[in-house]
Design a protein around this motif. Structure first.
Motif, PDB file in Angstrom:
ATOM      1  N   CYS A  50      21.847  35.754  10.058  1.00 32.59           N
ATOM      2  CA  CYS A  50      21.834  34.292  10.099  1.00 32.59           C
ATOM      3  C   CYS A  50      21.889  33.794  11.542  1.00 32.59           C
ATOM      4  CB  CYS A  50      23.018  33.725   9.316  1.00 32.59           C
ATOM      5  SG  CYS A  50      23.113  34.246   7.596  1.00 32.59           S
TER       6      CYS A  50
ATOM      7  N   ARG B   4      18.588  34.473  13.298  1.00 32.82           N
ATOM      8  CA  ARG B   4      17.559  33.535  12.842  1.00 32.82           C
ATOM      9  C   ARG B   4      17.752  32.175  13.506  1.00 32.82           C
ATOM     10  NH1 ARG B   4      18.418  33.704   7.847  1.00 32.82           N
ATOM     11  NH2 ARG B   4      17.055  35.454   7.453  1.00 32.82           N
TER      12      ARG B   4
ATOM     13  N   TYR C 104      22.966  27.221  10.281  1.00 31.72           N
ATOM     14  CA  TYR C 104      23.572  28.548  10.372  1.00 31.72           C
ATOM     15  C   TYR C 104      24.723  28.666   9.385  1.00 31.72           C
ATOM     16  CZ  TYR C 104      26.736  31.991  12.658  1.00 31.72           C
ATOM     17  OH  TYR C 104      27.594  33.024  12.948  1.00 31.72           O
TER      18      TYR C 104
ATOM     19  N   GLU D 226      23.577  28.757   5.761  1.00 25.69           N
ATOM     20  CA  GLU D 226      23.024  30.058   5.359  1.00 25.69           C
ATOM     21  C   GLU D 226      24.141  31.076   5.104  1.00 25.69           C
ATOM     22  OE1 GLU D 226      20.418  33.151   4.364  1.00 25.69           O
ATOM     23  OE2 GLU D 226      20.218  30.967   4.323  1.00 25.69           O
TER      24      GLU D 226
ATOM     25  N   ARG E 111      25.699  30.140   1.867  1.00 26.21           N
ATOM     26  CA  ARG E 111      24.812  30.486   0.742  1.00 26.21           C
ATOM     27  C   ARG E 111      24.975  31.966   0.385  1.00 26.21           C
ATOM     28  NH1 ARG E 111      20.665  33.124  -0.391  1.00 26.21           N
ATOM     29  NH2 ARG E 111      20.070  33.655   1.731  1.00 26.21           N
ATOM     30  N   ARG E 112      25.028  32.809   1.392  1.00 27.07           N
ATOM     31  CA  ARG E 112      25.208  34.241   1.137  1.00 27.07           C
ATOM     32  C   ARG E 112      26.579  34.536   0.547  1.00 27.07           C
ATOM     33  NH1 ARG E 112      21.988  38.021   4.812  1.00 27.07           N
ATOM     34  NH2 ARG E 112      20.188  36.778   5.401  1.00 27.07           N
TER      35      ARG E 112
END
Length: 144
Positions: free
Chosen positions: A113, A116, A133, A136, A139-140
């Protein structure tokens, strides 16, 4: 603000590794770095060879991990969690670690993350998007 060079980073990690292996006292940041180094025995040969590490700076190989970048990301994530910046990252990483059963595994996902976010920032010529960031990582941490 201090911005270390690539050589400075390699000197720091190789120096901390040498001190840790010799049982010498470590500064707090060196202790944290050494703990991450111990979790990565695949990097020990490179960490034990400062001259080789400095020579290899010109030999970037996209097919293999850069141990110094990898360990720097572990330190960055550890620091983000210690100060909870961006706000909420500590909880998100803790949830992800609980979900994966390992802080180390969670860090590796967070690295994806973080990488990215930094890549997108560079591509767009903008400041890194901490909100994206964090979203993400969250979300994980909550995905089924």
């Amino acid at each position: 603000m201090f911005t270390p060079s690539q050589a400075d980073v390699r000197r720091f990690f190789c120096g901390a590794f040498a001190k840790g292996r010799a049982g010498q006292p470590l500064e707090p940041i060196e202790t944290l770095a050494y703990e991450w180094m111990l979790r990565h025995p695949e990097y020990h040969a490179e960490l034990g060879d400062l001259e080789g590490a400095l020579r290899s700076m010109a030999e970037a190989d996209p097919a293999r991990d850069n141990p110094f970048l990898h360990l720097s990301m572990h330190l960055s994530i550890s620091e983000q969690c210690s100060i909870d910046q961006p706000p909420g990252i500590r909880q998100a990483v803790e949830l992800l670690a609980a979900r994966r059963g390992s802080l180390h595994a969670a860090h590796h996902e967070v690295m994806e993350c973080l990488g990215r976010m930094l890549w997108e920032s560079q591509q767009k010529g903008r400041a890194p998007d901490g909100h994206a960031y964090l979203a993400e990582v969250r979300r994980r941490a909550t995905a089924d």
